[in-house]
Every structure is written in C-alpha cells, then in structure tokens.
Design a protein around this motif. Structure first.
Motif, mmCIF file in Angstrom:
data_model
loop_
_atom_site.group_PDB
_atom_site.id
_atom_site.type_symbol
_atom_site.label_atom_id
_atom_site.label_comp_id
_atom_site.label_asym_id
_atom_site.label_seq_id
_atom_site.Cartn_x
_atom_site.Cartn_y
_atom_site.Cartn_z
ATOM 1 N N GLU A 56 36.498 -53.531 -8.020
ATOM 2 C CA GLU A 56 37.391 -53.712 -6.590
ATOM 3 C C GLU A 56 38.723 -53.106 -6.693
ATOM 4 O OE1 GLU A 56 38.373 -57.637 -3.852
ATOM 5 O OE2 GLU A 56 37.874 -57.933 -5.949
ATOM 6 N N ARG A 57 39.389 -53.102 -7.608
ATOM 7 C CA ARG A 57 40.691 -52.626 -7.824
ATOM 8 C C ARG A 57 40.719 -51.258 -7.651
ATOM 9 N NH1 ARG A 57 43.202 -56.214 -5.844
ATOM 10 N NH2 ARG A 57 42.264 -58.185 -6.482
ATOM 11 N N LEU A 58 39.596 -50.448 -8.036
ATOM 12 C CA LEU A 58 39.507 -48.859 -7.989
ATOM 13 C C LEU A 58 39.505 -48.521 -6.508
ATOM 14 C CD1 LEU A 58 36.924 -48.197 -10.877
ATOM 15 C CD2 LEU A 58 39.531 -47.885 -10.973
ATOM 16 N N VAL A 59 39.113 -49.398 -5.481
ATOM 17 C CA VAL A 59 39.147 -48.955 -4.191
ATOM 18 C C VAL A 59 40.566 -49.024 -3.569
ATOM 19 C CG1 VAL A 59 38.157 -49.674 -1.720
ATOM 20 C CG2 VAL A 59 36.761 -49.752 -3.691
ATOM 21 N N LEU A 60 41.577 -49.873 -4.080
ATOM 22 C CA LEU A 60 42.856 -49.909 -3.408
ATOM 23 C C LEU A 60 43.555 -48.788 -3.735
ATOM 24 C CD1 LEU A 60 43.702 -53.675 -4.958
ATOM 25 C CD2 LEU A 60 42.748 -53.058 -2.508
ATOM 26 N N PRO A 61 44.572 -48.501 -2.590
ATOM 27 C CA PRO A 61 45.529 -47.144 -2.802
ATOM 28 C C PRO A 61 46.196 -47.299 -4.037
ATOM 29 C CG PRO A 61 45.592 -48.500 -0.643
ATOM 30 C CD PRO A 61 44.543 -49.344 -1.510
ATOM 31 N N GLY A 62 46.638 -46.441 -4.614
ATOM 32 C CA GLY A 62 47.339 -46.256 -5.895
ATOM 33 C C GLY A 62 46.687 -46.455 -7.356
ATOM 34 N N SER A 63 45.216 -46.587 -7.110
ATOM 35 C CA SER A 63 44.325 -46.619 -8.375
ATOM 36 C C SER A 63 44.435 -45.703 -9.145
ATOM 37 C CB SER A 63 43.013 -47.119 -7.818
ATOM 38 O OG SER A 63 42.254 -45.980 -7.519
ATOM 39 N N LEU A 64 44.015 -45.523 -10.266
ATOM 40 C CA LEU A 64 43.829 -44.419 -11.242
ATOM 41 C C LEU A 64 42.718 -43.120 -10.880
ATOM 42 C CD1 LEU A 64 43.951 -46.419 -14.570
ATOM 43 C CD2 LEU A 64 46.031 -45.283 -13.324
ATOM 44 N N ILE A 65 42.010 -43.608 -9.852
ATOM 45 C CA ILE A 65 41.006 -42.457 -9.586
ATOM 46 C C ILE A 65 41.113 -42.547 -7.768
ATOM 47 C CG2 ILE A 65 39.451 -43.157 -11.298
ATOM 48 C CD1 ILE A 65 37.745 -44.675 -9.572
ATOM 49 N N PRO A 66 40.698 -41.251 -7.328
ATOM 50 C CA PRO A 66 40.361 -41.088 -5.887
ATOM 51 C C PRO A 66 39.584 -42.208 -5.348
ATOM 52 C CG PRO A 66 39.983 -39.090 -7.205
ATOM 53 C CD PRO A 66 40.060 -40.026 -8.092
ATOM 54 N N GLN A 67 40.324 -42.557 -4.030
ATOM 55 C CA GLN A 67 39.582 -43.743 -3.317
ATOM 56 C C GLN A 67 38.006 -43.535 -3.176
ATOM 57 O OE1 GLN A 67 42.410 -44.836 -0.204
ATOM 58 N NE2 GLN A 67 41.898 -46.903 -0.646
ATOM 59 N N TRP A 68 37.665 -42.296 -2.723
ATOM 60 C CA TRP A 68 36.199 -42.364 -2.521
ATOM 61 C C TRP A 68 35.424 -42.451 -3.635
ATOM 62 C CZ3 TRP A 68 33.390 -38.399 -4.890
ATOM 63 C CH2 TRP A 68 34.109 -37.630 -5.616
#
Length: 130
Positions: free
Chosen positions: A60-72
């Motif tokens: 869920e955290r990977l979807v948030l802006p500013g995560s370590l990977i691209p949002q897509w």
C-alpha cells in the motif's frame, strides 16, 4: 468477477510454504508435546498474520507519492494483491472441477481425477483421500 492470474503462484501458496517451514522447525526443536505444539501454533499464527499484514502495508505504501518506485508499479502490485485477495472465482472454479469429477463415478479413474483437481486448490497430499 475477479480471479487469480494463472501465470503466477497465489500468495496463499507462499503462506503455506512459510507455515510448513515453521511447523517443521517447531517439530525439530520443540518436539511433539501438546503444550509445545500449542505455543508453536500461536507463534506460527503470529508470524504469518504479522508478515501478511506487513507485506500488505508495504505494498500500500508503494502507491503513495514519494515512494521508492514509480507509482504505476505500485498500482500494479496493489492491483495484483487485491485480485488475489478477491479470488472467489478461481476457488469456485476449482471446487466445481472436483465436484464434477466426483459425479462421474462410472469412470474407474473418477477418484484419481478428483484428487488431482483437489490438489490444485489445497496444499495437502491428496493421494490417500477417499
């Protein structure tokens, strides 16, 4: 309805492997005493539930802006996790295949076919089931 993709393992398979590994560890180091098995079962439950919750939270955290990977990519992972969690269609299909195999009892191999189909939806040995 949403179902599991057939090109990859279901997350429950990973949980089953983790449970089997922990169970073997408990038997090897704690023995087969009822109190040890109860404590071990509680520990296994805690580890499986905690790790599942942590993995869900991380995805869920990977979807948030500013995560370590691209949002897509985060959206793809989250969508995959949600589809796996809502996979009632795949389960229903698997159960129907087992029931259909059991209905054709005129075939000498009906039990073998039903066991084979059942083996696709559970993580247990099915060779000896009646």
């Amino acid at each position: 309805m949403i179902g599991d993709p057939h090109w990859g393992p279901h997350p429950v398979e990973f949980m089953g492997s983790l449970i089997q590994f922990l169970r073997n560890f408990i038997y090897r180091f704690l023995g087969n005493k009822p109190v040890h098995l109860q404590i071990g079962g509680a520990v296994v439950s805690f580890i499986v539930l905690s790790s599942s919750g942590l993995i869900g939270w991380l995805i869920e955290r990977l979807v948030l802006p500013g995560s370590l990977i691209p949002q897509w990519i985060g959206f793809f992972l989250l969508s995959f996790a949600l589809a796996s969690g809502l996979a009632a269609r795949s389960l229903r299909k698997g159960v129907r295949e087992v029931l259909d195999a059991l209905r054709f009892q005129g075939d000498n191999n009906f039990l073998k076919i039903a066991r084979d189909k059942l083996g696709h939806i559970i993580g247990r040995e099915v060779d000896q089931l009646n």
